[in-house]
Design a protein around this motif. Structure first.
Motif, PDB file in Angstrom:
ATOM      1  N   HIS A 416     -16.832   0.641 -56.189  1.00 46.95           N
ATOM      2  CA  HIS A 416     -15.993   0.189 -57.120  1.00 46.95           C
ATOM      3  C   HIS A 416     -16.589   0.017 -58.650  1.00 46.95           C
ATOM      4  N   LYS A 417     -17.835  -0.358 -58.273  1.00 47.41           N
ATOM      5  CA  LYS A 417     -18.718  -0.804 -59.617  1.00 47.41           C
ATOM      6  C   LYS A 417     -19.246   0.480 -60.248  1.00 47.41           C
ATOM      7  N   LEU A 418     -19.249   1.509 -59.963  1.00 44.62           N
ATOM      8  CA  LEU A 418     -19.653   2.910 -60.318  1.00 44.62           C
ATOM      9  C   LEU A 418     -18.381   3.387 -61.124  1.00 44.62           C
ATOM     10  N   PRO A 419     -18.533   4.236 -62.111  1.00 42.20           N
ATOM     11  CA  PRO A 419     -17.411   4.844 -62.988  1.00 42.20           C
ATOM     12  C   PRO A 419     -16.660   5.772 -61.873  1.00 42.20           C
ATOM     13  N   GLU A 420     -15.233   5.629 -62.248  1.00 43.10           N
ATOM     14  CA  GLU A 420     -14.602   6.530 -60.979  1.00 43.10           C
ATOM     15  C   GLU A 420     -14.912   7.955 -61.198  1.00 43.10           C
ATOM     16  N   ASP A 421     -15.152   8.787 -62.408  1.00 41.60           N
ATOM     17  CA  ASP A 421     -15.725  10.000 -62.198  1.00 41.60           C
ATOM     18  C   ASP A 421     -16.767  10.326 -61.369  1.00 41.60           C
ATOM     19  N   ASP A 422     -17.700   9.237 -61.520  1.00 42.23           N
ATOM     20  CA  ASP A 422     -19.055   9.416 -60.825  1.00 42.23           C
ATOM     21  C   ASP A 422     -18.700   9.568 -59.499  1.00 42.23           C
ATOM     22  N   ARG A 423     -17.856   8.429 -59.114  1.00 41.58           N
ATOM     23  CA  ARG A 423     -17.465   8.414 -57.705  1.00 41.58           C
ATOM     24  C   ARG A 423     -16.960   9.731 -57.113  1.00 41.58           C
ATOM     25  N   GLU A 424     -15.965  10.193 -57.770  1.00 38.67           N
ATOM     26  CA  GLU A 424     -15.130  11.151 -57.286  1.00 38.67           C
ATOM     27  C   GLU A 424     -16.254  12.602 -57.040  1.00 38.67           C
ATOM     28  N   LEU A 425     -17.079  12.486 -58.204  1.00 41.72           N
ATOM     29  CA  LEU A 425     -17.904  13.765 -58.042  1.00 41.72           C
ATOM     30  C   LEU A 425     -18.737  13.537 -56.982  1.00 41.72           C
ATOM     31  N   PHE A 426     -19.471  12.302 -56.739  1.00 43.98           N
ATOM     32  CA  PHE A 426     -20.381  12.270 -55.697  1.00 43.98           C
ATOM     33  C   PHE A 426     -19.738  12.397 -54.475  1.00 43.98           C
ATOM     34  N   ALA A 427     -18.341  12.003 -54.198  1.00 46.16           N
ATOM     35  CA  ALA A 427     -17.725  12.316 -52.836  1.00 46.16           C
ATOM     36  C   ALA A 427     -17.635  13.713 -52.717  1.00 46.16           C
ATOM     37  N   ASP A 428     -16.970  14.310 -53.814  1.00 49.32           N
ATOM     38  CA  ASP A 428     -17.046  15.831 -53.725  1.00 49.32           C
ATOM     39  C   ASP A 428     -18.192  16.540 -53.377  1.00 49.32           C
ATOM     40  N   LYS A 429     -19.329  15.962 -53.742  1.00 54.14           N
ATOM     41  CA  LYS A 429     -20.757  16.805 -53.480  1.00 54.14           C
ATOM     42  C   LYS A 429     -20.925  16.492 -51.735  1.00 54.14           C
ATOM     43  N   VAL A 430     -20.630  15.391 -51.352  1.00 49.35           N
ATOM     44  CA  VAL A 430     -20.847  14.993 -49.811  1.00 49.35           C
ATOM     45  C   VAL A 430     -19.852  15.849 -49.048  1.00 49.35           C
ATOM     46  N   MET A 431     -18.446  16.123 -49.535  1.00 48.03           N
ATOM     47  CA  MET A 431     -17.794  16.814 -48.744  1.00 48.03           C
ATOM     48  C   MET A 431     -17.707  18.273 -48.549  1.00 48.03           C
ATOM     49  N   ALA A 432     -18.757  18.797 -49.494  1.00 49.35           N
ATOM     50  CA  ALA A 432     -19.299  20.101 -49.753  1.00 49.35           C
ATOM     51  C   ALA A 432     -20.635  20.475 -49.369  1.00 49.35           C
ATOM     52  N   LEU A 433     -21.297  19.595 -48.510  1.00 44.89           N
ATOM     53  CA  LEU A 433     -22.586  19.222 -48.338  1.00 44.89           C
ATOM     54  C   LEU A 433     -22.971  20.672 -47.762  1.00 44.89           C
ATOM     55  N   GLU A 434     -22.347  21.532 -46.989  1.00 43.88           N
ATOM     56  CA  GLU A 434     -22.877  22.760 -46.197  1.00 43.88           C
ATOM     57  C   GLU A 434     -23.014  23.543 -47.476  1.00 43.88           C
ATOM     58  N   SER A 435     -22.691  23.539 -48.408  1.00 49.77           N
ATOM     59  CA  SER A 435     -22.673  24.548 -49.503  1.00 49.77           C
ATOM     60  C   SER A 435     -24.138  24.302 -50.528  1.00 49.77           C
ATOM     61  N   LEU A 436     -24.496  22.998 -50.144  1.00 51.88           N
ATOM     62  CA  LEU A 436     -25.663  22.465 -51.001  1.00 51.88           C
ATOM     63  C   LEU A 436     -26.882  23.199 -50.486  1.00 51.88           C
ATOM     64  N   ASP A 441     -30.368  17.685 -54.896  1.00 51.59           N
ATOM     65  CA  ASP A 441     -29.354  17.595 -55.907  1.00 51.59           C
ATOM     66  C   ASP A 441     -28.357  16.618 -55.409  1.00 51.59           C
ATOM     67  N   LEU A 442     -28.084  16.242 -54.504  1.00 53.00           N
ATOM     68  CA  LEU A 442     -27.138  14.965 -53.779  1.00 53.00           C
ATOM     69  C   LEU A 442     -27.909  13.688 -54.347  1.00 53.00           C
ATOM     70  N   MET A 443     -29.039  13.638 -54.057  1.00 52.20           N
ATOM     71  CA  MET A 443     -29.794  12.435 -54.353  1.00 52.20           C
ATOM     72  C   MET A 443     -30.004  12.188 -55.801  1.00 52.20           C
ATOM     73  N   LYS A 444     -30.120  13.126 -56.589  1.00 60.51           N
ATOM     74  CA  LYS A 444     -30.165  13.089 -58.023  1.00 60.51           C
ATOM     75  C   LYS A 444     -28.792  11.935 -58.428  1.00 60.51           C
ATOM     76  N   ALA A 445     -27.765  12.401 -57.856  1.00 58.38           N
ATOM     77  CA  ALA A 445     -26.482  11.744 -58.345  1.00 58.38           C
ATOM     78  C   ALA A 445     -26.539  10.316 -58.049  1.00 58.38           C
ATOM     79  N   THR A 446     -27.251   9.724 -57.140  1.00 58.17           N
ATOM     80  CA  THR A 446     -27.576   8.336 -57.048  1.00 58.17           C
ATOM     81  C   THR A 446     -28.260   7.839 -57.904  1.00 58.17           C
TER      82      THR A 446
END
Length: 452
Positions: A416-436, A441-446
């Protein structure tokens, strides 16, 4: 065939294409759940101390730290493993009594990022790591668990297996990886007696040791070939009773990761059965604690061994007090991360009710453990009425599941301490991980979303 060779053959032969879609989907949820706990734990004092040590030690910029910046893959596994365990919301497997995410995933992430491997590679390695750690844990539990923290000991085999898979080691190299991992497997429960910070060292070192073991094997470093079943191996040294057949039965045919349980309360899993029952009763009755004469919690012996503490004096100790967690859940009606704090710890109403909670072993519930982590709670009112509540499966078990939506909500709250848009984008990346194509690129987001 030797036992380690059986495992090595399984690790080597497993491919992403072998994984059913439900296993892939479940694995992505495990990874998302890991990150929620890691983000939430990254700023906790014990993690900051480990992070400070790592920065003093130095290291090549190979992998991303959840605390910000980069370091060596071994150091990243150490910090990121510790960070994901401290808020007590990481996943758990009943039969093996292991929190696999906090050990397997940080090791796998570090290597996958360093070697610029794909999301499919990461998913496959995580599945393999969970499988091996769970099977080792099942083979030695529950006797191993009395002295040894399974996440630290058995989990070391899981992290080593995941890294060996990502490094594409040969069967002989994997055997040696397991040998070096097993000889480093450690983690004693004594920390619980005084609430020491050592528990966070357990998953961090298990993840780190798995990385070290596989990287050494890649260089030709040898380990014991019979590290599990040898005369001076893991089984005989660290378990009163062990079942070797648990390692190989169905290996390569089953996917134990889908047996995983998720936590919704920020405390030791052995307190969750009673907390669920108290929260449900609170919703049903709106009972006042002043109306209660006595609460009796009947459960399995291991829960008593780990959580029988009628006078916790730190926030962390409260998470390992069945008496406290039972009282907290009834009075507050919830047990999330924000419920465990210093104010709640010394709340007069909670502490008063806590002193009226008795915990004891129920022989039948104990017999069914660890297949079922159950409890019976008897609430005796001052009016003379007694209410009995029972559960075999805490919320989050496969038999009492949480949904993907609930796990996403859990991630959003923990980060929750992260901006909501960042959280949503990060979750989307994880849930589409098989296409990465590249885990980097995922770890860049952290790097832009970490909590410091």
């Amino acid at each position: 065939m030797e036992l380690s060779q059986d495992i090595a053959k399984y690790i080597k032969s497993t491919k992403y294409e072998d994984l059913p879609q439900d296993v892939v989907s479940y694995t992505k949820l495990c990874i998302l759940d890991y990150f929620g706990s890691a983000f939430a734990g990254s700023a906790k004092p014990p993690v900051k101390m480990i992070d400070e040590l790592v920065r003093e030690m130095g290291g090549e910029s190979q992998a991303t730290l959840i605390t910000g910046g980069e370091t060596s893959v071994a150091n990243a596994a150490l910090v990121n493993g510790a960070a994901s365990h401290i808020v007590e919301l990481d996943d758990i497997h009943k039969a093996s009594i292991i929190h696999a995410a906090t050990v397997v995933i940080p090791a796998a992430l570090a290597i996958a990022e360093w070697k610029e491997l794909s999301g499919k590679d990461l998913i496959t390695a995580v599945v393999v790591g969970y499988e091996v750690s769970y099977r080792v844990g099942e083979a030695v539990s529950p006797s191993h668990y009395y002295y040894w923290h399974n996440t630290a000991t058995c989990g070391t085999f899981g992290s080593a297996s995941a890294v060996a898979k990502l490094l594409d080691l040969g069967e002989e190299e994997i055997i040696h990886t397991l040998g070096s991992a097993g000889t480093q497997a450690a983690g004693l429960w004594e920390f619980i007696e005084d609430g020491a910070m050592t528990k966070q060292l357990h998953p961090g070192k298990a993840a780190m040791n798995g990385v070290i073991s596989a990287l050494l094997a890649q260089k030709g470093f040898t380990g014991a070939r019979k590290i599990l079943d040898g005369d001076r191996g893991f089984f005989k040294a660290m378990s009163d009773e062990f079942q070797v057949e648990k390692i190989t039965k169905g290996l390569g045919e089953q996917f134990k990761i889908i047996e995983n349980s998720y936590k919704i309360h920020a405390s030791c899993r052995h307190t969750h059965h009673a907390m669920d029952l108290m929260i449900d009763y609170k919703k049903e009755s709106q009972i006042s604690s002043e109306e209660i004469d006595r609460i009796t919690v009947k459960t399995y012996q291991v829960a008593i061994n780990i959580t029988d503490n009628d006078d916790p004096n730190t926030e962390y100790a409260s998470k390992f007090s069945l008496q406290y967690c039972t009282a907290l859940a009834l009075i507050n009606g919830q047990g999330g991360l924000d419920q465990f704090n210093d104010q709640a710890l010394w709340n007069d109403e909670i502490r008063s009710l806590m002193k009226r909670v008795d915990v004891q072993v129920d022989p039948e519930i104990d017999r069914l453990y660890p297949d079922k982590w159950g409890a019976v709670v008897e609430i005796q009112l001052k009016s003379g009425e007694t209410i009995t509540k029972q559960t075999d499966y805490p919320k989050g078990d496969p038999e009492n599941p949480v949904t993907a939506v609930e796990l996403l909500d859990k991630f959003m709250k923990l980060s929750h301490k992260l901006p909501e848009d960042d959280r949503e984008l990060f979750a989307d990346k994880v849930m589409a991980l098989e296409s990465l194509e590249n885990v980097k690129d995922l770890m860049k987001a952290t790097k832009t979303t970490h909590v410091s």
